[in-house]
Design a protein around this motif. Structure first.
Motif, PDB file in Angstrom:
ATOM      1  N   GLY A 180       0.961  -1.239  -0.035  1.00 16.64           N
ATOM      2  CA  GLY A 180       0.189   0.094   0.024  1.00 16.64           C
ATOM      3  C   GLY A 180       0.831   1.174   0.101  1.00 16.64           C
ATOM      4  N   THR A 181       2.269   1.204   0.354  1.00 21.09           N
ATOM      5  CA  THR A 181       3.002   2.305   0.278  1.00 21.09           C
ATOM      6  C   THR A 181       4.242   2.685  -0.554  1.00 21.09           C
ATOM      7  N   THR A 182       4.125   1.471  -1.370  1.00 23.20           N
ATOM      8  CA  THR A 182       5.328   1.489  -2.566  1.00 23.20           C
ATOM      9  C   THR A 182       4.793   1.252  -3.981  1.00 23.20           C
ATOM     10  N   GLY A 183       5.406   1.252  -4.927  1.00 17.26           N
ATOM     11  CA  GLY A 183       5.269   1.031  -6.316  1.00 17.26           C
ATOM     12  C   GLY A 183       3.781   2.002  -6.699  1.00 17.26           C
ATOM     13  N   TYR A 184       3.069   1.150  -7.310  1.00 16.80           N
ATOM     14  CA  TYR A 184       1.985   1.740  -8.019  1.00 16.80           C
ATOM     15  C   TYR A 184       0.846   2.457  -6.909  1.00 16.80           C
ATOM     16  N   MET A 185       0.802   1.922  -5.894  1.00 15.87           N
ATOM     17  CA  MET A 185      -0.074   2.416  -4.552  1.00 15.87           C
ATOM     18  C   MET A 185       0.420   3.519  -3.860  1.00 15.87           C
ATOM     19  N   ALA A 186       1.787   3.841  -4.041  1.00 16.43           N
ATOM     20  CA  ALA A 186       2.501   4.872  -3.574  1.00 16.43           C
ATOM     21  C   ALA A 186       1.605   6.208  -3.299  1.00 16.43           C
ATOM     22  N   GLY A 187       1.423   7.069  -2.389  1.00 17.58           N
ATOM     23  CA  GLY A 187       0.937   8.200  -2.536  1.00 17.58           C
ATOM     24  C   GLY A 187      -0.383   8.124  -2.160  1.00 17.58           C
ATOM     25  N   GLN A 188      -1.082   6.841  -2.217  1.00 19.82           N
ATOM     26  CA  GLN A 188      -2.741   6.760  -1.817  1.00 19.82           C
ATOM     27  C   GLN A 188      -2.867   6.731  -0.460  1.00 19.82           C
ATOM     28  N   PRO A 189      -3.707   7.021   0.086  1.00 12.52           N
ATOM     29  CA  PRO A 189      -3.968   6.848   1.684  1.00 12.52           C
ATOM     30  C   PRO A 189      -4.216   5.459   2.105  1.00 12.52           C
ATOM     31  N   LEU A 190      -3.486   5.099   3.006  1.00 16.68           N
ATOM     32  CA  LEU A 190      -3.345   3.549   3.859  1.00 16.68           C
ATOM     33  C   LEU A 190      -4.200   3.577   5.061  1.00 16.68           C
ATOM     34  N   SER A 191      -5.400   2.824   5.088  1.00 13.79           N
ATOM     35  CA  SER A 191      -5.916   2.515   6.096  1.00 13.79           C
ATOM     36  C   SER A 191      -5.185   2.165   7.330  1.00 13.79           C
ATOM     37  N   ALA A 192      -5.467   2.568   8.468  1.00 14.29           N
ATOM     38  CA  ALA A 192      -4.776   2.274   9.750  1.00 14.29           C
ATOM     39  C   ALA A 192      -5.508   1.188  10.426  1.00 14.29           C
ATOM     40  N   LEU A 194     -11.129 -10.005  14.555  1.00 21.96           N
ATOM     41  CA  LEU A 194     -10.108  -8.979  14.211  1.00 21.96           C
ATOM     42  C   LEU A 194      -9.447  -9.245  12.952  1.00 21.96           C
ATOM     43  N   LEU A 195      -8.982 -10.519  12.576  1.00 21.77           N
ATOM     44  CA  LEU A 195      -8.169 -10.824  11.489  1.00 21.77           C
ATOM     45  C   LEU A 195      -8.982 -10.835  10.473  1.00 21.77           C
ATOM     46  N   ALA A 196     -10.294 -11.430  10.406  1.00 19.99           N
ATOM     47  CA  ALA A 196     -11.443 -11.132   9.390  1.00 19.99           C
ATOM     48  C   ALA A 196     -11.487  -9.896   9.000  1.00 19.99           C
ATOM     49  N   VAL A 197     -12.033  -8.846   9.987  1.00 19.40           N
ATOM     50  CA  VAL A 197     -11.991  -7.641   9.664  1.00 19.40           C
ATOM     51  C   VAL A 197     -10.917  -7.022   9.003  1.00 19.40           C
ATOM     52  N   ALA A 198      -9.713  -7.158   9.366  1.00 17.62           N
ATOM     53  CA  ALA A 198      -8.440  -6.779   8.740  1.00 17.62           C
ATOM     54  C   ALA A 198      -8.503  -7.235   7.178  1.00 17.62           C
ATOM     55  N   LEU A 199      -8.893  -8.642   7.063  1.00 15.41           N
ATOM     56  CA  LEU A 199      -8.758  -9.037   5.786  1.00 15.41           C
ATOM     57  C   LEU A 199      -9.703  -8.257   4.711  1.00 15.41           C
ATOM     58  N   CYS A 200     -11.016  -8.076   5.367  1.00 11.19           N
ATOM     59  CA  CYS A 200     -12.088  -7.390   4.497  1.00 11.19           C
ATOM     60  C   CYS A 200     -11.705  -5.898   4.238  1.00 11.19           C
ATOM     61  N   LEU A 201     -11.005  -5.416   5.140  1.00 10.13           N
ATOM     62  CA  LEU A 201     -10.556  -4.012   4.876  1.00 10.13           C
ATOM     63  C   LEU A 201      -9.453  -3.944   3.726  1.00 10.13           C
ATOM     64  N   PHE A 202      -8.581  -4.871   4.015  1.00  2.88           N
ATOM     65  CA  PHE A 202      -7.281  -5.058   2.937  1.00  2.88           C
ATOM     66  C   PHE A 202      -8.178  -5.209   1.521  1.00  2.88           C
ATOM     67  N   ILE A 203      -9.011  -6.153   1.608  1.00  2.00           N
ATOM     68  CA  ILE A 203      -9.691  -6.375   0.127  1.00  2.00           C
ATOM     69  C   ILE A 203     -10.513  -4.942  -0.298  1.00  2.00           C
ATOM     70  N   VAL A 204     -10.924  -4.372   0.671  1.00  2.00           N
ATOM     71  CA  VAL A 204     -11.706  -3.261   0.284  1.00  2.00           C
ATOM     72  C   VAL A 204     -10.853  -2.145  -0.267  1.00  2.00           C
ATOM     73  N   ASP A 205      -9.503  -2.104   0.040  1.00  4.79           N
ATOM     74  CA  ASP A 205      -8.830  -1.098  -0.254  1.00  4.79           C
ATOM     75  C   ASP A 205      -8.214  -1.423  -1.675  1.00  4.79           C
ATOM     76  N   ARG A 206      -8.163  -2.734  -1.981  1.00  8.23           N
ATOM     77  CA  ARG A 206      -7.699  -3.133  -3.257  1.00  8.23           C
ATOM     78  C   ARG A 206      -8.828  -3.585  -4.468  1.00  8.23           C
ATOM     79  N   VAL A 207     -10.036  -2.928  -4.164  1.00  7.84           N
ATOM     80  CA  VAL A 207     -11.181  -3.318  -5.148  1.00  7.84           C
ATOM     81  C   VAL A 207     -10.632  -2.483  -6.476  1.00  7.84           C
ATOM     82  N   GLN A 208     -10.311  -1.318  -6.086  1.00 14.03           N
ATOM     83  CA  GLN A 208      -9.919  -0.135  -7.430  1.00 14.03           C
ATOM     84  C   GLN A 208      -8.927  -1.290  -8.360  1.00 14.03           C
TER      85      GLN A 208
END
Length: 147
Positions: free
Chosen positions: A32-44, A82-96
């Protein structure tokens, strides 16, 4: 040395789940912070939820024999959620990212494919960590000396 000898297989699976969660979180941060996604907001939130899960799994690995079985089960449930929610948020961040590569396959940069592939690897690590916590939930005890 006695601490290592008193661990059961499920105790080691608990430790493995913590390590897998840590690897998944690192991949989330890197992708989320390098390459193509660099500069985009990263969910904490995925990071915070994963850190809480790792700390909980570490605590269970160390002191599960001193806790009531119901408390251990409840902690495993919370950690899994908590791990399942983290996975879901990870997936939502990468939908685009998924949409650009798989559903609009025209001209996309190679760095976008690399970011997507790295994200998929991170998601797989989250899934394996979740499965490891579920497997740990079927244990009667995490230590050999437990009641």
């Amino acid at each position: 040395m006695n601490f290592i000898k008193k661990q059961t297989v499920f105790g080691w699976v608990t430790l493995a789940a913590a390590v897998l969660g840590l690897i998944a979180m690192i991949i989330y941060i890197v992708s989320g912070t390098t390459g193509y996604m660099a500069g985009q907001p990263l969910s904490a939130l995925p990071i915070v939820f994963t850190i809480i899960s790792i700390l909980g799994l570490g605590a269970l690995f160390a002191v599960a024999d001193k806790l009531d079985k119901r408390i251990v089960g409840a902690l495993l449930f919370v950690i899994d959620v908590l791990l399942a929610v983290a996975l879901c948020l990870f997936i939502v961040d990468r939908v685009q990212l998924f949409a650009d590569v798989y559903f609009i396959p025209v001209n996309y940069p190679p760095s976008e494919v690399a970011a997507l592939n790295t994200s998929i690897v991170g998601m797989v690590f989250y899934i394996i960590a979740i499965v490891a916590v579920i497997v740990t939930g079927f244990a009667k005890q995490l230590h050999k000396n437990a009641d």
